[in-house]
Motif scaffolding. Structure first.
Motif, PDB file in Angstrom:
ATOM      1  N   ARG A   8       0.824  -1.209   0.000  1.00 24.53           N
ATOM      2  CA  ARG A   8       0.000   0.000   0.000  1.00 24.53           C
ATOM      3  C   ARG A   8       0.859   1.262   0.000  1.00 24.53           C
ATOM      4  O   ARG A   8       0.558   2.230  -0.706  1.00 24.53           O
ATOM      5  N   LEU A   9       1.924   1.256   0.780  1.00 26.30           N
ATOM      6  CA  LEU A   9       2.801   2.430   0.844  1.00 26.30           C
ATOM      7  C   LEU A   9       3.449   2.702  -0.512  1.00 26.30           C
ATOM      8  O   LEU A   9       3.499   3.855  -0.973  1.00 26.30           O
ATOM      9  N   LEU A  10       3.943   1.669  -1.153  1.00 27.50           N
ATOM     10  CA  LEU A  10       4.594   1.870  -2.445  1.00 27.50           C
ATOM     11  C   LEU A  10       3.580   2.184  -3.540  1.00 27.50           C
ATOM     12  O   LEU A  10       3.900   2.870  -4.514  1.00 27.50           O
ATOM     13  N   THR A  11       2.351   1.709  -3.376  1.00 23.02           N
ATOM     14  CA  THR A  11       1.295   2.082  -4.316  1.00 23.02           C
ATOM     15  C   THR A  11       1.022   3.574  -4.247  1.00 23.02           C
ATOM     16  O   THR A  11       0.888   4.252  -5.284  1.00 23.02           O
ATOM     17  N   VAL A  12       0.948   4.128  -3.035  1.00 18.60           N
ATOM     18  CA  VAL A  12       0.747   5.567  -2.886  1.00 18.60           C
ATOM     19  C   VAL A  12       1.936   6.327  -3.467  1.00 18.60           C
ATOM     20  O   VAL A  12       1.762   7.317  -4.199  1.00 18.60           O
ATOM     21  N   ALA A  13       3.156   5.870  -3.172  1.00 21.54           N
ATOM     22  CA  ALA A  13       4.341   6.529  -3.726  1.00 21.54           C
ATOM     23  C   ALA A  13       4.319   6.506  -5.249  1.00 21.54           C
ATOM     24  O   ALA A  13       4.661   7.497  -5.910  1.00 21.54           O
ATOM     25  N   GLY A  14       3.899   5.381  -5.815  1.00 22.33           N
ATOM     26  CA  GLY A  14       3.812   5.286  -7.267  1.00 22.33           C
ATOM     27  C   GLY A  14       2.778   6.223  -7.850  1.00 22.33           C
ATOM     28  O   GLY A  14       3.000   6.847  -8.906  1.00 22.33           O
ATOM     29  N   ARG A  15       1.651   6.368  -7.185  1.00 26.12           N
ATOM     30  CA  ARG A  15       0.627   7.298  -7.666  1.00 26.12           C
ATOM     31  C   ARG A  15       1.133   8.733  -7.629  1.00 26.12           C
ATOM     32  O   ARG A  15       0.858   9.522  -8.541  1.00 26.12           O
ATOM     33  N   ILE A  16       1.859   9.087  -6.589  1.00 22.58           N
ATOM     34  CA  ILE A  16       2.427  10.440  -6.520  1.00 22.58           C
ATOM     35  C   ILE A  16       3.405  10.646  -7.672  1.00 22.58           C
ATOM     36  O   ILE A  16       3.378  11.681  -8.354  1.00 22.58           O
ATOM     37  N   ALA A  17       4.277   9.660  -7.898  1.00 27.89           N
ATOM     38  CA  ALA A  17       5.275   9.793  -8.954  1.00 27.89           C
ATOM     39  C   ALA A  17       4.634   9.932 -10.331  1.00 27.89           C
ATOM     40  O   ALA A  17       5.152  10.655 -11.189  1.00 27.89           O
ATOM     41  N   ARG A  18       3.509   9.266 -10.538  1.00 35.86           N
ATOM     42  CA  ARG A  18       2.818   9.345 -11.826  1.00 35.86           C
ATOM     43  C   ARG A  18       1.921  10.562 -11.940  1.00 35.86           C
ATOM     44  O   ARG A  18       1.339  10.812 -12.997  1.00 35.86           O
ATOM     45  N   GLY A  19       1.776  11.318 -10.857  1.00 29.45           N
ATOM     46  CA  GLY A  19       0.906  12.480 -10.880  1.00 29.45           C
ATOM     47  C   GLY A  19      -0.557  12.140 -10.708  1.00 29.45           C
ATOM     48  O   GLY A  19      -1.433  12.967 -10.982  1.00 29.45           O
ATOM     49  N   ASP A  20      -0.859  10.916 -10.218  1.00 25.45           N
ATOM     50  CA  ASP A  20      -2.238  10.467 -10.052  1.00 25.45           C
ATOM     51  C   ASP A  20      -2.843  10.917  -8.725  1.00 25.45           C
ATOM     52  O   ASP A  20      -4.066  10.798  -8.533  1.00 25.45           O
ATOM     53  N   TRP A  21      -2.017  11.355  -7.779  1.00 30.07           N
ATOM     54  CA  TRP A  21      -2.516  11.727  -6.464  1.00 30.07           C
ATOM     55  C   TRP A  21      -1.581  12.741  -5.826  1.00 30.07           C
ATOM     56  O   TRP A  21      -0.371  12.710  -6.057  1.00 30.07           O
ATOM     57  N   SER A  22      -2.171  13.653  -5.044  1.00 29.39           N
ATOM     58  CA  SER A  22      -1.377  14.640  -4.318  1.00 29.39           C
ATOM     59  C   SER A  22      -1.838  14.662  -2.875  1.00 29.39           C
ATOM     60  O   SER A  22      -3.027  14.430  -2.573  1.00 29.39           O
ATOM     61  N   VAL A  23      -0.934  14.960  -1.954  1.00 31.45           N
ATOM     62  CA  VAL A  23      -1.231  14.916  -0.528  1.00 31.45           C
ATOM     63  C   VAL A  23      -2.409  15.808  -0.168  1.00 31.45           C
ATOM     64  O   VAL A  23      -3.317  15.411   0.559  1.00 31.45           O
ATOM     65  N   THR A  24      -2.381  17.014  -0.651  1.00 29.10           N
ATOM     66  CA  THR A  24      -3.429  17.979  -0.278  1.00 29.10           C
ATOM     67  C   THR A  24      -4.445  18.198  -1.394  1.00 29.10           C
ATOM     68  O   THR A  24      -5.128  19.215  -1.431  1.00 29.10           O
ATOM     69  N   GLY A  25      -4.521  17.248  -2.301  1.00 25.39           N
ATOM     70  CA  GLY A  25      -5.502  17.352  -3.363  1.00 25.39           C
ATOM     71  C   GLY A  25      -5.070  18.262  -4.466  1.00 25.39           C
ATOM     72  O   GLY A  25      -5.785  18.686  -5.330  1.00 25.39           O
TER      73      GLY A  25
END
Length: 347
Positions: free
Chosen positions: A330-347
């Motif tokens: 789960r942690l690396l999935t979130v990191a991967g989404r951030i790297a791909r620009g699919d998710w941001s911490v504060t929206g």
């Protein structure tokens, strides 16, 4: 308890430090999965003794000595922490390094809740915001003035993170049954982190494992009673602690099971509210926060995968390895989404 602490040797050591050395009830405390944590009555006063596990790792004594350094350094600061009573950095007394600290009157949100917390969502919300403010105060501590200099390594703190943790992951290959392809996005996240690494900031005190399970909350007041578990504390970039708090915060996507019964009651602030509380509490400007959160997910995911690797060789419980592997994914999935620009911490 004889296998955990030689009470006679402890009493003699205490008398050598001007205490009576009268030892009463001794019992284990919850928490502290890596080290032994005991509630021990000394001279009629309840204290906590912390020492390495029964079968210490090569780094165990250094880890406890690090915690002694941290608690000494925090004395006199506005960071909530257990007061250090006495520390023994030589293993000749109990066979291991150990220390005594005050018993904090509070609750660990990962393990229990108070009646007041269960009854009042506003209290839980306010306490959670103080988790962010307390982190800001820790990051504002001057590491040189408060004696943390021995924890600082030379060179770029951020520059060594990705190579260090890739080496750590590669080291798990010593366990032949471990499947190295079981974690998602490791390569792409590592490349993105290196390509987007911020410039090094002035060094500050870094807790190293900052999340809801590593604080004690007051029972009925809107505040943190103490930060605890300084096993990974170092001098580096305090914004990594904020990223750590963000990636482990019990809010989707891919929320980890952190905060236990406290988090399951609901009503906690959003990540955006937590970042605002951190900034308002005197923390560093939360710039590049997505990068720090991705680094936190990358690092913590690799750390947790170590237990899964050991479980594959029968050196850790298989059930625990499976649970922590799930967290790592789960942690690396979130990191991967951030790297791909699919998710941001504060929206």
């Amino acid at each position: 308890m004889a296998d955990l602490v030689d009470l006679g040797a402890l009493a003699e050591w205490l008398r050598g430090r001007g205490m009576r050395g009268e030892i009463g009830e001794v019992r284990p405390l919850a928490g502290g999965t890596q080290n032994v944590v005991l509630r021990i009555e000394i001279d009629g006063r309840p204290l906590v003794l912390r020492r390495p596990p029964v079968h210490p790792r090569p780094s165990s004594n250094r880890t406890i000595a690090r915690e002694i350094t941290v608690l000494r350094g925090l004395a006199g600061t506005d960071v909530p922490h257990p007061r250090l009573v006495a520390g023994c950095e030589e293993p000749d007394v109990l066979g291991v390094v150990f220390y005594l600290m005050e018993l904090v009157d509070g609750v660990n949100p990962g393990e229990e809740t108070s009646p007041e917390q269960r009854a009042d969502p506003a209290l839980r919300h306010a306490q959670a915001l103080d988790v962010a403010r307390s982190l800001a105060r820790l990051g504002a501590v001057d590491p040189v003035a408060e004696g943390f200099g021995s924890l600082q390594k030379p060179g770029s703190f951020l520059g060594r993170q990705v190579p260090q943790w890739l080496r750590q992951l590669e080291g798990y290959r010593e366990f032949p049954e471990w499947e190295p392809g079981g974690l998602p996005d490791v390569g792409p996240v590592a490349e993105w982190l290196e390509a987007n690494r911020p410039a090094d900031a002035p060094p500050g005190v870094l807790h190293g494992d900052y999340h809801l399970n590593n604080v004690m909350l007051a029972r009925a007041e809107p505040r943190v009673a103490a930060l605890v578990d300084f096993e990974m504390t170092t001098v580096g970039d305090p914004l990594l602690d904020l990223g750590w708090l963000m990636v482990s915060w019990p809010e989707e996507p891919e929320a980890m099971d952190v905060g236990g019964p406290f988090a399951r009651l609901g009503g906690l602030p959003t990540r955006t509210e937590m970042v605002a509380a951190y900034a308002a509490g005197g923390g560093r400007e939360p710039v590049h926060l997505d990068w720090y959160t991705a680094l936190a997910g990358f690092k913590l995911g690799i750390v947790l995968e170590g237990t899964n690797a050991r479980a594959s060789a029968g050196q850790a419980p298989r059930e625990t390895g499976d649970v922590l592997h799930g967290h790592a994914v789960r942690l690396l999935t979130v990191a991967g989404r951030i790297a791909r620009g699919d998710w941001s911490v504060t929206g």
